[in-house]
Design a protein around this motif. Structure first.
Motif, mmCIF file in Angstrom:
data_model
loop_
_atom_site.group_PDB
_atom_site.id
_atom_site.type_symbol
_atom_site.label_atom_id
_atom_site.label_comp_id
_atom_site.label_asym_id
_atom_site.label_seq_id
_atom_site.Cartn_x
_atom_site.Cartn_y
_atom_site.Cartn_z
ATOM 1 N N VAL A 1 -3.664 -2.937 6.781
ATOM 2 C CA VAL A 1 -2.711 -3.630 5.723
ATOM 3 C C VAL A 1 -1.394 -3.673 6.485
ATOM 4 N N SER B 1 -0.639 -8.988 4.576
ATOM 5 C CA SER B 1 -1.842 -9.510 5.106
ATOM 6 C C SER B 1 -2.789 -8.177 5.041
ATOM 7 N N ARG B 2 -4.317 -8.555 5.014
ATOM 8 C CA ARG B 2 -5.284 -7.688 5.079
ATOM 9 C C ARG B 2 -6.288 -8.235 6.010
ATOM 10 N N THR B 3 -6.433 -7.248 7.180
ATOM 11 C CA THR B 3 -7.377 -7.665 8.370
ATOM 12 C C THR B 3 -8.520 -6.756 8.306
ATOM 13 N N HIS B 4 -9.580 -7.345 8.176
ATOM 14 C CA HIS B 4 -10.912 -6.538 7.881
ATOM 15 C C HIS B 4 -11.481 -6.445 9.452
ATOM 16 N N TRP C 1 -3.786 1.849 6.595
ATOM 17 C CA TRP C 1 -5.181 1.751 6.875
ATOM 18 C C TRP C 1 -6.187 2.113 5.479
ATOM 19 N N GLU C 2 -7.209 1.101 5.105
ATOM 20 C CA GLU C 2 -7.903 1.489 4.060
ATOM 21 C C GLU C 2 -9.505 1.036 4.279
ATOM 22 N N HIS D 1 2.510 -0.370 8.490
ATOM 23 C CA HIS D 1 0.980 -0.573 8.118
ATOM 24 C C HIS D 1 0.316 0.601 7.480
ATOM 25 N N HIS E 1 0.636 -1.406 -0.244
ATOM 26 C CA HIS E 1 -0.043 0.037 0.118
ATOM 27 C C HIS E 1 0.942 1.293 0.162
ATOM 28 N N VAL F 1 -9.856 -1.566 6.797
ATOM 29 C CA VAL F 1 -8.816 -2.584 6.587
ATOM 30 C C VAL F 1 -7.377 -2.250 7.041
#
Length: 194
Positions: A139, A144-147, A163-164, A161, A117, A137
Motif C-alpha cells: 500500500v 495504490s495497492r499492488t498485489h 504491508w497487508e 508504505h 492505511h 499487498v
C-alpha cells in the motif's frame, strides 16, 4: 508456518571455514494482536563491514531501520486477516504508533488523516522486500495497492508504505534486506511538501 533456520559461518583458529551458528530462529518480537512476527537474521553497523568472528549482532534493541551506514536482513510474518481480527480492536493511529514505538522506531510512522492505511511508515533506506510465502499487498500513500505473490520483489526507495496480508486464512512471509541511505536533496524537498 515453519520458523526460519539461520546458518552463520566463521573461521576456526587454523583459518578454515566453519559453521559458527546453526539455529532454528525464534521471533525477535511477536505481536499476535497486530498479526506480525519479526525474525532478525543479521545486521551490520557500518561500511565497509568488519568481517570477523564477532558476537551475534542481532542481540540488540529491535528497530525498523538499519544502523547508520549499516544493513539488516529479517523475515517478517504477516498473519491472515482472520487471526488479526479475532478479539482485537480495529487498527487505529494510536495502535499503529504504539506498534512502531515497540520496535524502537516511533518516528517511522507517517499516518495522518487521509492515509490509506494506519501502518503507513517511511525509513531513509533502500529496502529489498521479497515475498517468500503467501501473498501480500503493498500500500502506497497515493492509494495504490499492488498485489504480490511468492517470488515477487519490491525495491523500496524511502517511500511511504504499509504491508497487508489479503488472505482470510493463510499467513505470508517476506524477507527484507535494508540498507541505510540518505534522501537526495530533491527527494527530501518533495517529501517535505507532502
Amino acid at each position: 508456518m515453519k520458523a526460519p533456520r539461520r546458518i552463520v559461518t566463521g573461521h576456526n583458529t587454523a583459518g578454515q571455514s566453519v559453521v559458527a551458528l546453526d539455529t532454528v530462529m525464534t521471533p525477535t518480537i511477536e505481536k499476535p494482536e497486530l498479526g506480525v512476527a519479526f525474525f532478525e537474521v543479521w545486521n551490520t553497523a557500518g561500511s565497509p563491514v568488519s568481517v570477523d568472528n564477532g558476537k551475534d549482532p542481532t542481540d540488540r534493541q529491535l528497530q525498523i531501520e538499519p544502523p547508520e551506514k549499516g544493513s539488516i536482513i529479517r523475515f517478517v510474518d504477516f498473519g491472515p486477516k482472520q487471526a488479526v481480527a479475532t478479539g482485537t480492536p480495529p487498527m487505529t493511529r494510536e495502535i499503529a504508533q504504539a506498534a512502531f514505538t515497540m520496535v524502537g522506531s516511533a518516528h517511522a510512522s507517517t499516518w495522518k488523516p487521509g492515509s490509506p492505511h494506519p501502518m503507513m511508515h517511511r525509513t531513509e533506506s533502500v529496502d529489498y522486500g521479497i515475498v517468500v510465502h503467501g501473498e501480500i499487498v503493498l500500500v502506497l500513500d497515493d492509494g495504490s495497492r499492488t498485489h504480490l505473490k511468492a517470488g515477487d520483489v519490491v525495491v523500496q526507495r524511502g517511500t511511504d508504505h504499509a504491508w497487508e496480508n489479503p488472505s482470510e486464512t493463510n499467513p505470508a512471509r517476506m524477507a527484507f534486506i535494508l540498507l541505510d541511505g540518505a534522501f537526495s536533496p530533491e527527494i527530501a524537498k518533495l517529501i517535505a511538501k507532502a
